[in-house]
Structure formats: C-alpha cells, structure tokens
Design a protein around this motif. Structure first.
Motif, PDB file in Angstrom:
ATOM      1  N   ILE A 288       1.956  -7.322   1.880  1.00 22.10           N
ATOM      2  CA  ILE A 288       3.020  -7.124   0.892  1.00 22.10           C
ATOM      3  C   ILE A 288       2.755  -8.012  -0.326  1.00 22.10           C
ATOM      4  N   ASP A 289       2.451  -9.279  -0.051  1.00 21.53           N
ATOM      5  CA  ASP A 289       2.195 -10.211  -1.160  1.00 21.53           C
ATOM      6  C   ASP A 289       0.977  -9.814  -1.975  1.00 21.53           C
ATOM      7  N   ALA A 290       0.007  -9.258  -1.296  1.00 22.65           N
ATOM      8  CA  ALA A 290      -1.275  -9.002  -1.971  1.00 22.65           C
ATOM      9  C   ALA A 290      -1.244  -7.749  -2.860  1.00 22.65           C
ATOM     10  N   ILE A 291      -0.253  -6.901  -2.664  1.00 19.56           N
ATOM     11  CA  ILE A 291      -0.215  -5.660  -3.461  1.00 19.56           C
ATOM     12  C   ILE A 291       0.328  -5.938  -4.858  1.00 19.56           C
ATOM     13  N   ASP A 292      -0.502  -5.610  -5.854  1.00 20.78           N
ATOM     14  CA  ASP A 292      -0.073  -5.779  -7.251  1.00 20.78           C
ATOM     15  C   ASP A 292       0.747  -4.587  -7.697  1.00 20.78           C
ATOM     16  N   GLY A 293       1.619  -4.837  -8.653  1.00 23.43           N
ATOM     17  CA  GLY A 293       2.360  -3.746  -9.296  1.00 23.43           C
ATOM     18  C   GLY A 293       3.512  -3.263  -8.435  1.00 23.43           C
ATOM     19  N   GLU A 294       4.076  -2.147  -8.851  1.00 26.35           N
ATOM     20  CA  GLU A 294       5.254  -1.619  -8.166  1.00 26.35           C
ATOM     21  C   GLU A 294       4.949  -1.250  -6.712  1.00 26.35           C
ATOM     22  N   LYS A 295       5.829  -1.646  -5.823  1.00 30.56           N
ATOM     23  CA  LYS A 295       5.629  -1.331  -4.408  1.00 30.56           C
ATOM     24  C   LYS A 295       6.982  -1.195  -3.734  1.00 30.56           C
ATOM     25  N   ARG A 296       7.014  -0.457  -2.656  1.00 26.61           N
ATOM     26  CA  ARG A 296       8.234  -0.387  -1.859  1.00 26.61           C
ATOM     27  C   ARG A 296       7.897  -0.663  -0.397  1.00 26.61           C
ATOM     28  N   VAL A 297       8.699  -1.514   0.191  1.00 32.82           N
ATOM     29  CA  VAL A 297       8.413  -1.955   1.547  1.00 32.82           C
ATOM     30  C   VAL A 297       9.370  -1.284   2.533  1.00 32.82           C
ATOM     31  N   PHE A 298       8.836  -0.697   3.554  1.00 36.27           N
ATOM     32  CA  PHE A 298       9.645  -0.088   4.602  1.00 36.27           C
ATOM     33  C   PHE A 298       9.368  -0.809   5.919  1.00 36.27           C
ATOM     34  N   GLU A 299      10.010  -0.334   6.955  1.00 41.77           N
ATOM     35  CA  GLU A 299       9.858  -0.944   8.270  1.00 41.77           C
ATOM     36  C   GLU A 299       8.380  -1.006   8.698  1.00 41.77           C
ATOM     37  N   GLU A 300       7.693   0.157   8.623  1.00 47.29           N
ATOM     38  CA  GLU A 300       6.330   0.200   9.140  1.00 47.29           C
ATOM     39  C   GLU A 300       5.314   0.671   8.124  1.00 47.29           C
ATOM     40  N   HIS A 301       5.723   0.734   6.886  1.00 46.82           N
ATOM     41  CA  HIS A 301       4.734   1.052   5.863  1.00 46.82           C
ATOM     42  C   HIS A 301       5.137   0.471   4.519  1.00 46.82           C
ATOM     43  N   ILE A 302       4.141   0.455   3.638  1.00 47.63           N
ATOM     44  CA  ILE A 302       4.381  -0.017   2.283  1.00 47.63           C
ATOM     45  C   ILE A 302       3.837   1.039   1.334  1.00 47.63           C
ATOM     46  N   ASP A 303       4.609   1.410   0.332  1.00 51.47           N
ATOM     47  CA  ASP A 303       4.105   2.332  -0.687  1.00 51.47           C
ATOM     48  C   ASP A 303       3.746   1.531  -1.927  1.00 51.47           C
ATOM     49  N   ALA A 304       2.552   1.824  -2.454  1.00 52.90           N
ATOM     50  CA  ALA A 304       2.112   1.139  -3.665  1.00 52.90           C
ATOM     51  C   ALA A 304       1.900   2.186  -4.742  1.00 52.90           C
ATOM     52  N   PHE A 305       2.395   1.901  -5.948  1.00 53.00           N
ATOM     53  CA  PHE A 305       2.374   2.932  -6.980  1.00 53.00           C
ATOM     54  C   PHE A 305       1.288   2.714  -8.023  1.00 53.00           C
ATOM     55  N   GLU A 306       0.636   1.578  -7.958  1.00 50.41           N
ATOM     56  CA  GLU A 306      -0.350   1.307  -8.998  1.00 50.41           C
ATOM     57  C   GLU A 306      -1.738   1.027  -8.450  1.00 50.41           C
ATOM     58  N   LEU A 307      -2.000   1.531  -7.273  1.00 54.75           N
ATOM     59  CA  LEU A 307      -3.331   1.334  -6.675  1.00 54.75           C
ATOM     60  C   LEU A 307      -3.962   2.687  -6.389  1.00 54.75           C
ATOM     61  N   THR A 308      -5.237   2.816  -6.714  1.00 54.66           N
ATOM     62  CA  THR A 308      -5.937   4.033  -6.293  1.00 54.66           C
ATOM     63  C   THR A 308      -6.191   3.922  -4.791  1.00 54.66           C
ATOM     64  N   ARG A 309      -6.539   5.046  -4.226  1.00 54.65           N
ATOM     65  CA  ARG A 309      -6.820   5.082  -2.803  1.00 54.65           C
ATOM     66  C   ARG A 309      -7.943   4.103  -2.440  1.00 54.65           C
ATOM     67  N   GLY A 310      -8.989   4.105  -3.269  1.00 56.19           N
ATOM     68  CA  GLY A 310     -10.135   3.221  -3.018  1.00 56.19           C
ATOM     69  C   GLY A 310      -9.739   1.751  -3.074  1.00 56.19           C
ATOM     70  N   GLU A 311      -8.971   1.401  -4.095  1.00 58.90           N
ATOM     71  CA  GLU A 311      -8.505   0.014  -4.215  1.00 58.90           C
ATOM     72  C   GLU A 311      -7.644  -0.363  -3.010  1.00 58.90           C
ATOM     73  N   ALA A 312      -6.819   0.589  -2.601  1.00 54.07           N
ATOM     74  CA  ALA A 312      -5.934   0.312  -1.471  1.00 54.07           C
ATOM     75  C   ALA A 312      -6.735   0.055  -0.192  1.00 54.07           C
ATOM     76  N   GLU A 313      -7.773   0.870   0.014  1.00 56.54           N
ATOM     77  CA  GLU A 313      -8.577   0.684   1.228  1.00 56.54           C
ATOM     78  C   GLU A 313      -9.269  -0.673   1.214  1.00 56.54           C
ATOM     79  N   GLU A 314      -9.757  -1.037   0.060  1.00 54.96           N
ATOM     80  CA  GLU A 314     -10.431  -2.318  -0.056  1.00 54.96           C
ATOM     81  C   GLU A 314      -9.461  -3.468   0.232  1.00 54.96           C
ATOM     82  N   LEU A 315      -8.272  -3.364  -0.339  1.00 56.12           N
ATOM     83  CA  LEU A 315      -7.261  -4.399  -0.143  1.00 56.12           C
ATOM     84  C   LEU A 315      -6.860  -4.502   1.333  1.00 56.12           C
ATOM     85  N   ALA A 316      -6.678  -3.343   1.963  1.00 50.33           N
ATOM     86  CA  ALA A 316      -6.279  -3.337   3.373  1.00 50.33           C
ATOM     87  C   ALA A 316      -7.314  -4.069   4.216  1.00 50.33           C
ATOM     88  N   ARG A 317      -8.585  -3.836   3.898  1.00 52.47           N
ATOM     89  CA  ARG A 317      -9.650  -4.491   4.660  1.00 52.47           C
ATOM     90  C   ARG A 317      -9.668  -5.992   4.390  1.00 52.47           C
TER      91      ARG A 317
END
Ligand code: TRP
Ligand code: SF4
Length: 516
Positions: free
Chosen positions: A338-367
């Motif tokens: 949650i902390d590491a995601i830049d830009g707009e995000k929404r946090v849910f119980e078991e997932h987080i939505d990020a609005f300013e990350l491409t899929r590739g960036e997101a995968e890299e961040l997750a890793r």
C-alpha cells in the motif's frame, strides 16, 4: 514422418518414429515421442523455430531443429541479449552410463553458460533411489561419470554450480515450501499417482520442483530448463507452483468486479467506445456500457456475461486500473505494498486498485515488495525441448539395449562397430539408392551426423543430407565415415574425461554419499 513443419530442404532430422497413437508424456515412462506435432497441439508446447531468428549465435541443435520446442523461452532470450542475469539448470538421474542422449543436455547447459547464464547441473540421486530403486553405491558411481562427461564437454566449474539433491539442504527447505502449495489429487492427475505410490517418490517430485526454482533463490531471474519432452509435466507443475508462491497477483480491472481475460477484452472495447454512449465520457457508467454492448448485438457467451457483470455494477464508473490481489502476502507485506504504490489508489480487504501504474510497472512493484518482505518473487521457469534420438537398431534408443545406443564410455572400437551395424534409411540395392536416393529423414546414421558428428559444421551436415537424398551417397561409405567420426569423438571425449578428473575431485559437489 514427423518433420512436416520443416521448411525448405534443410536437413531436419526427426525422431524417425511413425505411426502415432496417443502421445502421453510420462517422466518415468519410455523416452520416445511418436508425433511431435501433437506436443504443440495437445500440450501447448511452442515451436522453437519461431524464436530462432532472435537467438544470438544459436547452437547447432537449435539450427537443426533438434531443439524443437519451448515454453516461455522469450524472457531468457531477452536477458541474454540485454546482458541481464539469467540461468540454466538441468538434472540427471544417475541410473546408468551417460550416453549420447545426455550429451545433448550437457551441450545445452554449456551453451547457455557460454552465453552468460548462471549454469546449474544437478544429480537427481533422490529420484534415482526413490523412483528407480538404485543403491547409493550405484548412484555414486554413475554420478561421477555424468559429471566427468559434463566437465569434459566444457562446463565451467568456476562459474557454474553442481549439486546432488540429497546433499543440498537449501534445496530441501525450498522443496518443503513448494510442497505446501500442491496436494495429492494434483499429483494423481498429473502423474497418475495412486494409493500404491510411495511417499519418497512423491518427495522426489517435490524436490524436482525445487531444483527448477533453485537458480532463483538469491534473486528472481529468467531460467531455462533444457529437457526432453517427457519432463514437460514437471515443467508445467513447476510453473504453476512458482506462481502459487507469489505474494500478490496483478490483474487489470475496470470497476470493483473481477472479470476473466476474455470478458476483460469485451469490457475494454466498451470502455474505448465511451464517447459513443456515455452521458459524461469522463465518467462512463457500467450500466451505460452494458446497454451499448447489448445494442451492438454480438451475442456470444463472453459478451453476454460481460453485459451481465456490467449491469450488476450499475452506476459504478468504468475506469481502467491495475489491481493487486493479496494471495499469500503477510500483513506487513500488504501494508508495505500500500505504501509503495504511487498516485491514486484504493485499498480493499484483499486487493488494492492503483490508477496510475501500468500493468508492467505494477508487476515489477509487486515483485519488489514481495522480495523486500521475505518472499521469493519467482518468475515462471522456462523450458526448451529436444527430440529423442532414434536407436541405432531402429525403434527407440534404450539403455537396456546396448546396441541401440552409444555410451560415452563405450570403447571407441565398440562405438565404431555399433555405427557400422546400425540400421539405415537406405534402399535395398545400390542401384535403387542411386536412383531414388536414401531416406535421410528416417536414418539413425544421419541423425548421428546431425545431432553429434557434424558438430557445428552445418555445411557438412547439409552435404551428407543432400548427397544421401540425391543418391550420391551409399550407406556403406556413409556408415564408415560416421563410424570413424564416432570413434574419434569417443577417443577424444574419454581423454578429456581423464584430464578433468582432478577438477572434479576439487569441486564442491559430494562424490560419495554418506547414505547406505
Ligand atoms: N527427472 C529428471 C530425469 O528423469 C531429472 C531431474 C531432476 C531434472 N531434477 C531436475 C531435470 C530438474 C530437469 C530439471 O532425468
Ligand atoms: Fe543413412 Fe547415410 Fe545411408 Fe543416407 S547414405 S540412408 S544418411 S546411412
């Protein structure tokens, strides 16, 4: 014949076997495949040829179609081309003497090492003991011999890693973790295990899963496992398990709901067309998209379910986002993400939505976050597959039929004789051969040239092929030439084996098992 996807008149040896029944891939069954095409159609193995133009200095086994298939080899190639870390690993069950079939895999490991990969070769002694019932003394003897051949063929010990399964504690720990991600029903359906299967055999499979992921223990990197297609069930399971170890999944979403990839495509198209229907194109509503899709009148199942999903979401805005799913993350890792995601995000119980990350960036961040919080961050391992050699006596090459195969330890004179007595693709008489040409594609002797004797010399391999099918080459002379080459190959190889003995003694691998 099975090489029908061959283009032009290139020499392209194949397994030679005809008369395909069902193709089954059994890691402990017979090493032969009657129809390579089926491996593409039924098992989803991809054709190596399609990648060939992108391989830097391809090995001759690649150029000649001996390496015919792969799973997900592209990331390995990318790493190779960009000078980024990658690894190669394969394993050997020490059940007998190393033979020319094993040489293919030795060569594949060594080639990847020369291209800059971290190279691993392991002795599958646990598997040999569990699945084949070999004693530890037999295993020790065979293991040493495999390793001598590997070194003699050019494996660089300084840069590479050798281990035996039984002596590698880290490997066992990893196997334990991976084993927690699979259950018995799965093994039963993949391998046909049942109530009679002993637990050590199961453990040896879990160990192989760990072997396949082992090069990524320090850091995730593209890893290729060169094997015969009989090992493909292991590869598929390892790819699954590597994925199941991940902390987070990354997907694309358009609203709060989840959709499968096919539905997502339909929804993406609706999103892209928002100007056409949305009251406010900056804020298209799910229900508006549903109405538009319905009006478009495509009535396949996917569209229907996408429409239903969108209707249920009602006035929720349609807005693309990348979604991080919590799969196996610890609470700390989830918070960390949650902390590491830049830009707009929404946090849910078991997932987080990020609005300013491409899929590739997101995968890299997750890793990155996973690694930071103690996970492995595995990339799915890749594989390449080589054809099995035809036995010299026709049929399959089998270690239980000495005349059908050539051991790397065969006396050079015996090797010479075996080639001289081999079955050929020749015609009944010399006249017929001159008239019709030989059948190089069905000839075990031609296979020897292509897989081994011609080495890196494509022109020579092609010459043999062309002369054979053109009727200029007769089997007697052809076999004499092959037999001579085999003899000098064996002489040379065995001399090199002696030269590397000291190297092997000094290597870190345990040559004598403390087990009895
Ligand atoms: N199961 C392989 C065989 O039958 C040996 C093996 C063990 C292996 N671990 C591996 C092969 C990892 C490739 C990768 O020969
Ligand atoms: Fe085989 Fe050589 Fe005879 Fe051709 S000439 S069929 S390659 S042995």
């Amino acid at each position: 014949m099975t090489g029908d996807h061959t283009t032009s008149g290139e020499p392209r040896p194949d397994g030679g076997a005809t008369g395909a029944d069902d193709v089954a891939l059994d890691p402990w069954g017979s090493s032969s495949v009657s129809d390579y095409e089926k491996l593409f159609e039924e098992f989803g193995i991809e054709e190596f040829d399609e990648l060939l133009p992108d391989v830097p200095n391809p090995h001759y086994l690649m150029r000649r179609g001996v390496i015919f298939g792969h799973r997900d080899y592209r990331p390995v190639l990318e790493a190779m081309r960009n000078d980024e870390p990658f690894a190669v690993l394969s394993g050997f069950m020490p059940t007998g003497d190393p033979h020319i079939g094993h040489k293919l895999v030795f060569d594949e490991i060594i080639w990847h090492q020369q291209q800059g990969g971290d190279a691993y070769a392991l002795i599958a002694d646990l598997e040999a003991h569990a699945a084949r019932g070999l004693s530890w003394a037999e295993i020790d003897e065979h293991s040493r011999s495999y390793l001598l051949s590997l070194l003699a063929l050019g494996f660089d010990l300084e840069e590479g890693t050798l281990y035996r399964q039984s002596e590698n504690r880290e490997l066992q720990d990893l196997a334990f973790e991976l084993g927690a991600q699979a259950n018995f029903s799965e093994f039963a359906s993949i391998y046909g295990f049942d109530g009679e299967t002993d637990a050590s055999h199961i453990q040896s499979v879990v160990t192989q899963m760990a072997d396949i992921c082992y090069p990524q223990l320090e850091e995730p990197k593209p890893t290729v496992i060169p094997v015969g297609p009989d090992q493909d069930p292991h590869i598929r399971l390892a790819r699954d398990l590597a994925g199941r170890m991940r902390y987070f999944g990354v997907t694309t979403a358009y609203a709060s709901f989840e959709a499968d990839p096919a539905e997502l495509e339909v929804i993406a198209a609706a999103y892209d067309a928002r100007e056409e229907y949305a009251e406010d194109p900056d804020l298209p509503r799910c229900v508006e998209a549903a109405e538009w899709l319905a009006a478009e009148g495509t009535d396949d199942e996917t569209t229907a379910s996408a429409i239903e999903t969108l209707e249920n979401a009602g006035m929720e805005p349609l807005r693309p986002r990348t979604r991080f799913l919590d799969r196996r993350a610890t609470d700390e890792a989830f918070e960390g993400l949650i902390d590491a995601i830049d830009g707009e995000k929404r946090v849910f119980e078991e997932h987080i939505d990020a609005f300013e990350l491409t899929r590739g960036e997101a995968e890299e961040l997750a890793r990155e976050v996973e690694l930071e919080y103690g996970g492995y961050g595995f990339l799915p391992p890749s594989s390449i597959y080589h054809r099995f050699m035809t036995g010299l006596t026709g049929g399959k090459m089998s270690s239980s039929i000495p005349a059908s195969h050539i051991s790397l330890l065969d006396d050079p004179e015996d090797g010479y004789q075996k080639v001289k007595s081999a079955t050929t693709g020749g015609r009944e008489t010399a006249e017929k051969q001159r008239e019709l040409g030989g059948k190089a594609d069905e000839c075990p002797v031609y296979e020897l040239y292509a897989y081994l004797l011609a080495g890196d010399d494509d022109e020579f391999a092609k010459l043999v092929y062309d002369e054979c099918v053109g009727g200029e080459r007769l089997c007697g002379d052809c076999k004499e030439q092959a037999a001579q080459l085999m003899k000098s190959f064996l002489e040379d190889h065995q001399e090199k084996r002696e030269e590397v003995e000291e190297l092997l003694e000094a290597a870190e691998i345990e040559l004598e098992s403390p087990r009895r």
